[in-house]
Design an enzyme around this catalytic site. Structure first.
Site, PDB file in Angstrom:
ATOM      1  N   CYS A   1       0.807  -1.228   0.000  1.00  0.00           N
ATOM      2  CA  CYS A   1       0.000   0.000   0.000  1.00  0.00           C
ATOM      3  C   CYS A   1       0.837   1.274   0.000  1.00  0.00           C
ATOM      4  O   CYS A   1       0.291   2.373  -0.092  1.00  0.00           O
ATOM      5  CB  CYS A   1      -0.960  -0.028   1.180  1.00  0.00           C
ATOM      6  SG  CYS A   1      -2.000  -1.504   1.133  1.00  0.00           S
TER       7      CYS A   1
ATOM      8  N   HIS B   1      -2.823   8.335   6.051  1.00  0.00           N
ATOM      9  CA  HIS B   1      -2.973   7.022   5.423  1.00  0.00           C
ATOM     10  C   HIS B   1      -4.276   6.388   5.889  1.00  0.00           C
ATOM     11  O   HIS B   1      -4.930   5.699   5.102  1.00  0.00           O
ATOM     12  CB  HIS B   1      -1.788   6.132   5.790  1.00  0.00           C
ATOM     13  CG  HIS B   1      -1.881   4.751   5.232  1.00  0.00           C
ATOM     14  ND1 HIS B   1      -1.715   4.490   3.895  1.00  0.00           N
ATOM     15  CD2 HIS B   1      -2.152   3.547   5.818  1.00  0.00           C
ATOM     16  CE1 HIS B   1      -1.859   3.190   3.674  1.00  0.00           C
ATOM     17  NE2 HIS B   1      -2.125   2.593   4.825  1.00  0.00           N
TER      18      HIS B   1
ATOM     19  N   LYS C   1     -10.036   7.940   2.504  1.00  0.00           N
ATOM     20  CA  LYS C   1     -10.427   6.546   2.243  1.00  0.00           C
ATOM     21  C   LYS C   1     -11.864   6.229   2.664  1.00  0.00           C
ATOM     22  O   LYS C   1     -12.369   5.157   2.358  1.00  0.00           O
ATOM     23  CB  LYS C   1      -9.431   5.602   2.906  1.00  0.00           C
ATOM     24  CG  LYS C   1      -8.027   5.730   2.304  1.00  0.00           C
ATOM     25  CD  LYS C   1      -7.054   4.731   2.884  1.00  0.00           C
ATOM     26  CE  LYS C   1      -5.685   4.833   2.205  1.00  0.00           C
ATOM     27  NZ  LYS C   1      -4.915   6.027   2.564  1.00  0.00           N
TER      28      LYS C   1
ATOM     29  N   HIS D   1      -9.696   1.948   0.219  1.00  0.00           N
ATOM     30  CA  HIS D   1      -8.242   1.921   0.243  1.00  0.00           C
ATOM     31  C   HIS D   1      -7.745   1.439  -1.113  1.00  0.00           C
ATOM     32  O   HIS D   1      -7.815   0.248  -1.419  1.00  0.00           O
ATOM     33  CB  HIS D   1      -7.768   0.994   1.361  1.00  0.00           C
ATOM     34  CG  HIS D   1      -6.281   0.997   1.548  1.00  0.00           C
ATOM     35  ND1 HIS D   1      -5.438   1.863   0.873  1.00  0.00           N
ATOM     36  CD2 HIS D   1      -5.476   0.233   2.340  1.00  0.00           C
ATOM     37  CE1 HIS D   1      -4.197   1.628   1.233  1.00  0.00           C
ATOM     38  NE2 HIS D   1      -4.189   0.649   2.120  1.00  0.00           N
TER      39      HIS D   1
ATOM     40  N   PHE E   1       1.436   3.897   4.370  1.00  0.00           N
ATOM     41  CA  PHE E   1       2.066   2.812   5.128  1.00  0.00           C
ATOM     42  C   PHE E   1       1.670   1.481   4.508  1.00  0.00           C
ATOM     43  O   PHE E   1       0.627   1.379   3.857  1.00  0.00           O
ATOM     44  CB  PHE E   1       1.628   2.855   6.595  1.00  0.00           C
ATOM     45  CG  PHE E   1       1.689   4.244   7.186  1.00  0.00           C
ATOM     46  CD1 PHE E   1       2.813   5.045   7.016  1.00  0.00           C
ATOM     47  CD2 PHE E   1       0.617   4.755   7.888  1.00  0.00           C
ATOM     48  CE1 PHE E   1       2.867   6.332   7.543  1.00  0.00           C
ATOM     49  CE2 PHE E   1       0.652   6.038   8.420  1.00  0.00           C
ATOM     50  CZ  PHE E   1       1.790   6.831   8.246  1.00  0.00           C
TER      51      PHE E   1
ATOM     52  N   PHE F   1       2.090  -3.131   4.532  1.00  0.00           N
ATOM     53  CA  PHE F   1       2.533  -4.393   5.120  1.00  0.00           C
ATOM     54  C   PHE F   1       4.046  -4.500   4.963  1.00  0.00           C
ATOM     55  O   PHE F   1       4.619  -4.057   3.962  1.00  0.00           O
ATOM     56  CB  PHE F   1       1.869  -5.582   4.421  1.00  0.00           C
ATOM     57  CG  PHE F   1       0.432  -5.799   4.831  1.00  0.00           C
ATOM     58  CD1 PHE F   1      -0.027  -5.398   6.072  1.00  0.00           C
ATOM     59  CD2 PHE F   1      -0.446  -6.429   3.969  1.00  0.00           C
ATOM     60  CE1 PHE F   1      -1.336  -5.620   6.458  1.00  0.00           C
ATOM     61  CE2 PHE F   1      -1.766  -6.655   4.344  1.00  0.00           C
ATOM     62  CZ  PHE F   1      -2.220  -6.244   5.592  1.00  0.00           C
TER      63      PHE F   1
END
Lengths: 95, 409
Positions: free
Chosen positions: B163, B302, B331, B336, B393, B395
């Site tokens: 992301c 984010h 979002k 997202h 941000f 994973f």
């Protein structure tokens, strides 16, 4: 399957895969220079023909010699006629 | 070092195709989230909602370029075509050796990956797989396809980082232009929605739960007390970065200046965000820009609507900015858009700076206690924005923060 049936099915593969007008697909048309295909398209041509005719074309060296649409029809005719009767029944059943 | 400015963008999202549709959707505080047929048909998947980009006329891309693109690359290519038109650069410049293409996505086309494996497993014959599948499924599918379509001959890069992908692409473009390696770069990312994508979030309980399926438009709730997971979105964003010298030489419209960037990691957990790592990333980006937190007029968060992620970001923002700086997440309406979110939301920030308005966090009715202490924007607010940050941000504990400001010669 008659020669005409085979030609018709091959033409369908060209129209579907390469977005060509059916009328410009003639025997003497060069795949690269006249129909705008390139080497990657030939890979998808083989995949498309395999899917329609249920034959593993990669084991036939003649497939590497195609230059025109007429070549494709001639090579496919020859390969299809080499198939065992059982295979031709499957091909016919796919009409 | 060269100054780096933004001279164009192209956007598509659940609000429509074209940057204007993004601006209109945000102005109207719309939601693009709805029930999705493909998700409805997928067994074992509880979440049935997403923010999809809809259908489009892909035939604007010539077949020889289109044939190697899956949906994710289609979306990226459409955004790139718009960006080319918006920036007004000549074909000679775009195809010159100092123009690059840096674009990313979370992964290659999910629908094409699914189709490829379906062919292999059902037909049990590798020779049935189209020769185009690699180009549709590769991790750099968006970058390579867009670069080919535009005739790019400079650097083609694809920093895939889930992301944070498009933000890393923009940050990398910024660094390459600032360092004198490139004069221009088409930077951004794209994302397509597919059951595999939604399922990957659902499997770790990060997706909005099934109870949200009946009211899709309120499902994505960044920073809200009743937030309970993210909703996947689709789209693409391409930002045209250019050296100031290049932009001035061709009398280009300058939409903003990129002044700082940082990407760094938490080193602590593969899926959970870390407030101290986020704080450090923001501070490093501000340091890179030579700007103090007091100079920031807006934070584009984010915040995706996950319980843990939003709280971590809020904690970091409190530590850096206190409660003064206006904060919103886009979002709530866009969902997202994952690898595309950095570029899409950066374009939205540039529009806000241009128009003197801050678009709110949709569905933020009651800020959660663990997200409190911030200046949450909950309705459209007039504000002069001269300097902002955009957070992304991902994973892997990966953070990326960009600092931009209004261009002053």
């Amino acid at each position: 399957m008659t020669d005409s049936d085979i030609r018709s099915k091959i033409k369908e593969v060209f129209v579907k895969n390469f977005e060509l007008d059916e009328n410009i697909i003639q025997d003497d048309k060069l795949l690269f220079d006249d129909l705008g295909l390139d080497s990657l398209d030939i890979v998808d041509l083989i995949v498309g023909l395999q899917r329609v005719f249920k034959i593993d074309l990669r084991k036939y060296s003649e497939i590497k010699s195609i230059r025109t649409f007429g070549d494709v029809c001639n090579v496919m005719n020859k390969i299809i006629k080499e198939q065992p009767d059982e295979m031709n029944k499957i091909i016919d059943g796919h009409k | 070092m060269s100054r780096v400015v933004i001279t164009g963008y192209g956007i598509n999202s659940s609000f429509g195709f074209g940057a204007d549709s993004l601006q209109k959707g945000l102005e109207q505080n719309r939601s693009g989230i709805c029930r999705v047929d493909e998700l409805l048909k997928c067994n074992g998947l509880q979440s049935k909602i997403a923010a999809c980009a809809g259908e489009y006329n892909i035939n604007v891309i010539p077949r020889l370029h289109r044939r190697s693109m899956g949906r994710v690359a289609h979306l990226g290519a459409l955004a790139a075509l718009e960006a080319v038109e918006h920036c007004g650069a000549t074909p000679a410049m775009i195809t010159g050796p100092r123009a690059g293409c840096i674009m990313s996505s979370t992964m290659g086309s999910a629908s094409e990956l699914y189709g490829t494996f379906d062919t292999i497993f059902t037909e049990k014959n590798m020779s049935s797989v189209s020769g185009m599948q690699f180009f549709k499924c590769a991790s750099h599918t968006v970058a390579m396809n867009v670069a080919q379509m535009l005739g790019i001959r400079g650097s083609v890069l694809s920093p895939s980082a889930a992301c944070a992908s498009s933000m890393q692409a923009i940050g990398l473009g910024f660094q390459l232009i600032r360092g004198g390696i490139l004069d221009m770069a088409f930077c951004g990312g794209a994302e397509e929605v597919n059951s595999m994508v939604v399922g990957s979030f659902e499997s770790i309980f990060a997706a909005a739960p099934p109870s949200r399926n009946d009211d899709p438009e309120t499902a994505s709730r960044p920073f809200d007390a009743r937030r309970d997971g993210l909703v996947c979105g689709e789209g693409a964003g391409v930002i045209v970065l250019e050296s100031l010298d290049s932009a001035l030489a061709r009398n280009a419209s300058i939409l903003g200046e990129v002044v700082g960037y940082n990407t760094s990691a938490s080193g602590s957990h593969i899926s959970q965000s870390d407030s101290s790592a986020i704080r450090d990333c923001i501070n490093a980006a501000l340091h890179d820009a030579g700007i103090s937190p007091r100079e920031i007029d807006y934070v584009s968060a984010h915040a995706t609507g996950t319980v843990q992620g939003d709280a971590s970001e809020a904690e970091a923002l409190r530590q850096v900015f206190g409660g003064r700086v206006p904060v919103s997440s886009l979002k709530g309406g866009l969902g997202h858009t994952m690898g595309a979110s950095g570029a899409i939301e950066l374009a939205a920030c540039l529009m806000m700076m241009r128009d003197g308005v801050i678009y709110p966090t949709r569905n933020l009715e009651q800020p959660a206690e663990d997200c409190s202490g911030l200046n949450h924007i909950r309705q459209q607010t007039l504000a002069e924005i001269n300097c902002f940050i955009k957070n992304c941000f991902a994973f892997g504990g990966i953070n990326a923060v960009l600092v931009c400001r209004r261009f002053n010669a």
